[in-house]
Write an enzyme that holds these catalytic residues in place. Structure first.
Site, PDB file in Angstrom:
ATOM      1  CE  LYS A   1      -3.849  -1.849   2.777  1.00 40.42           C
ATOM      2  NZ  LYS A   1      -4.944  -1.779   1.802  1.00 40.42           N
ATOM      3  NE  ARG A   3     -10.595 -10.318  -0.996  1.00 43.32           N
ATOM      4  CZ  ARG A   3     -11.013  -9.481  -1.926  1.00 43.32           C
ATOM      5  NH1 ARG A   3     -11.431  -9.935  -3.098  1.00 43.32           N
ATOM      6  NH2 ARG A   3     -11.057  -8.185  -1.706  1.00 43.32           N
TER       7      ARG A   3
HETATM    8  N1  BES Z   1      -7.808  -3.861   4.806  1.00 47.32           N
HETATM    9  C1  BES Z   1      -8.055  -3.558   3.452  1.00 47.32           C
HETATM   10  C2  BES Z   1      -9.417  -2.902   3.232  1.00 47.32           C
HETATM   11  C3  BES Z   1      -9.579  -1.487   3.722  1.00 47.32           C
HETATM   12  C4  BES Z   1      -9.196  -0.420   2.944  1.00 47.32           C
HETATM   13  C5  BES Z   1     -10.182  -1.250   4.917  1.00 47.32           C
HETATM   14  C6  BES Z   1      -9.386   0.867   3.369  1.00 47.32           C
HETATM   15  C7  BES Z   1     -10.397   0.036   5.359  1.00 47.32           C
HETATM   16  C8  BES Z   1      -9.991   1.102   4.598  1.00 47.32           C
HETATM   17  C9  BES Z   1      -8.020  -4.813   2.607  1.00 47.32           C
HETATM   18  O1  BES Z   1      -7.186  -5.822   3.030  1.00 47.32           O
HETATM   19  C10 BES Z   1      -7.555  -4.402   1.245  1.00 47.32           C
HETATM   20  O2  BES Z   1      -6.456  -3.943   1.146  1.00 47.32           O
HETATM   21  N2  BES Z   1      -8.423  -4.545   0.260  1.00 47.32           N
HETATM   22  C11 BES Z   1      -8.118  -4.129  -1.067  1.00 47.32           C
HETATM   23  C12 BES Z   1      -8.665  -5.166  -1.998  1.00 47.32           C
HETATM   24  C13 BES Z   1      -8.176  -5.029  -3.411  1.00 47.32           C
HETATM   25  C14 BES Z   1      -6.706  -5.352  -3.502  1.00 47.32           C
HETATM   26  C15 BES Z   1      -8.979  -5.966  -4.284  1.00 47.32           C
HETATM   27  C16 BES Z   1      -8.800  -2.785  -1.302  1.00 47.32           C
HETATM   28  O3  BES Z   1      -9.890  -2.558  -0.794  1.00 47.32           O
HETATM   29  O4  BES Z   1      -8.217  -1.954  -1.991  1.00 47.32           O
HETATM   30 ZN    ZN Z   2      -5.162  -5.614   2.340  1.00 46.54          ZN
END
Ligand code: BES
Ligand code: ZN
Ligand code: ZN
Length: 481
Positions: free
Chosen positions: A262, A336
């Site tokens: 990220k 997931r």
């Molecule tokens: N923990 C994050 C989701 C999240 C993002 C929670 C912002 C709260 C605020 C999750 O693990 C994640 O990174 N999801 C990705 C999925 C994507 C790679 C398909 C996302 O939401 O960008």
């Molecule tokens: Zn994530």
């Protein structure tokens, strides 16, 4: 960490440096009658029209020893209860600024139902995580002065609420802890200690056991971190339970994204990525403490999603607990993967209801904003009950579709499925991914709490940092079943 002390009894003697909170009725739209104002205060002039539920008028009554604040509880966007809780939390800040030590609230018999609301305003609205501050948070104490006697039932309701709110604050405490303190190993120990205290039987699976049990998802995501993956299972089983309920909660103690790293700004807030684990575990503790007549199980997979020479990679193929294989197209879609194993395990216990909670997708926050959680499920009536329980608990959730045609997006060439879909509808494809690991005959609901669990700014009457979102809703749901 620290919160307000809450007291109530019939009548209180006012002292100097008390903040007196009272409510009054505006001719047209106000909510409380003037007769409620203690006589010795004399006539009170209603404050001007402007202003929302904040404290808007100040005046000194009697001798100079009392500070009085009139509150208008007529914010059109808030319910009476919401406005009251918000005014208590602003009174707490006001006392801090002014160096006042007590807040006295007069409650008359006709407004008896507001006493638990004041309790919530005090315990949850007065919370602050001060563990790492030199200057500790010492908020004013709240004193509710009643003109009536409480029944045993009233007292027992207050006791129950107090118990529930303390578990909400427990969830906030562990969420607010920094990731160098709360990681899979340390969190498993905290869960063990607190779970036992609440009356849960605790079983912890370490990495070795997870290998033996075929939990490929939890192992893959947790592979890169020095603090190794754990699964904590909590169980509360009363005699002759009315039904068996299983909770599953995402426990990513820090989500850097892994090799699909990220950006720096998006990593902020990712210590809250264990919001689902905190919510479900705290709710199970609350339910065990309240000795509800239900068999409760909670499964919290705990991992840290990191980069290292042992971390999992994009394009890895992993085998989950139920034998299905998943191609990792994005290491940041890790929640997931750990939930998949935990959902399989929960289904093996044949629960009557299965509920998972997870800070699963940014897409859900885009869809519903930061205050509202998404609800997906195979059982309409369970979805509706959760949403209704949320309203009762002053936590908001919205029904989202498990649109089956999108399942196509998860098809992979050389594995049974991949872990992400296209750019659009990401909260739905994430929920559909989970569906692959839930037995069809088990009523299942998935709650995406990415918005309210990760929100850093205040939410309603709750201050900055973790809100402990969802604990109250789950407890309310079980009470309603
Ligand atoms: N923990 C994050 C989701 C999240 C993002 C929670 C912002 C709260 C605020 C999750 O693990 C994640 O990174 N999801 C990705 C999925 C994507 C790679 C398909 C996302 O939401 O960008
Ligand atoms: Zn994530
Ligand atoms: Zn995550």
């Amino acid at each position: 960490m620290a919160t307000c002390e809450f007291n109530y009894k019939k009548g209180y003697n006012l002292k100097s440096k008390d903040l007196l909170l009272f409510f009054f009725k505006d001719e047209k739209e106000g909510l409380f009658s003037k007769t409620q104002v203690p006589e010795f205060l004399g006539e009170i002039t209603p404050p001007e029209k402007e202003g929302k539920s904040k404290i808007i008028s100040a005046g000194t009554f009697d001798s100079k020893s009392y500070i009085s604040k009139a509150i208008r509880l007529d914010d059109k966007n808030l319910s009476l209860e919401q406005a009251l809780k918000k005014s208590i939390s602003s009174a707490i800040s006001f006392c801090k600024d002014q160096g006042l030590e007590r807040i006295v609230i007069f409650i008359s018999k006709e407004n008896k139902s507001l006493l638990p609301v004041c309790l919530e305003g005090a315990l949850l609205g007065g919370y602050k995580f001060d563990k790492y501050l030199e200057k500790k948070w010492e908020p004013a104490s709240i004193y509710c002065s009643l003109d009536f006697s409480l029944t045993a039932k009233d007292r027992s309701l207050l006791k129950q609420k107090k118990e529930i709110f303390s578990w909400v604050n427990f969830a906030r405490d562990i969420l607010n802890e920094p990731p160098n303190e709360i990681h899979p190993k340390s969190l498993s120990e905290v869960f063990k200690q607190m779970g036992k205290k609440a009356g849960l039987k605790i079983t912890i699976w370490d990495e070795k056991r997870l290998q033996k049990e075929g939990c490929g998802g939890i192992l893959a995501v947790g592979a890169g971190a020095a603090s190794r993956p754990h699964l904590v299972i909590g169980e509360y089983k009363p005699k002759k339970p009315k039904a068996k309920i299983a909770f599953v909660g995402k426990g990513v103690t820090m989500d850097t994204g892994g090799y699909c790293l990220k950006p720096a700004n998006s990593q902020i807030g990712m210590k809250y990525d264990m919001g689902g684990a905190a919510m479900t575990f705290a709710a199970a503790c609350a339910l065990a403490s309240l000795k509800v007549p239900y068999h409760i199980m909670v499964f919290t997979p705990l991992v840290e999603n990191d980069i290292s020479s042992t971390a999992f990679h994009t394009q890895d193929i992993i085998k989950m607990r139920n034998g299905k294989t998943v191609q990792v197209d994005n290491t940041d879609a890790e929640g997931r993967l750990i939930l998949a194993d935990a959902l399989c395990l929960a289904c093996e216990k044949k629960p009557d209801y299965l509920i998972d909670a997870a800070t699963l997708t940014g897409a859900c926050v885009v869809a519903l904003g930061e205050d509202i959680a998404g609800v997906f499920g195979t059982d309409e009536s369970l979805c509706n009950s959760i949403i209704e329980s949320g309203k009762e608990a002053d936590e908001y959730l919205w029904h989202m579709p498990l649109h089956m045609p999108y399942m196509e997006q998860l098809k992979a060439e050389i594995a049974d499925m991949k872990n992400i879909g296209t750019r659009w509808g990401g909260a739905i494809t994430a929920a559909l991914f989970l569906k692959n690991f839930v037995k069809e005959d088990i009523p299942w609901v998935h709650i995406d709490i990415a918005g309210p669990s990760v929100k850093e700014e205040p939410l309603g009457f709750l201050g900055k940092g973790a809100k402990g979102f969802g604990v109250k809703t789950l407890v309310e749901l079980i009470k309603r079943l």
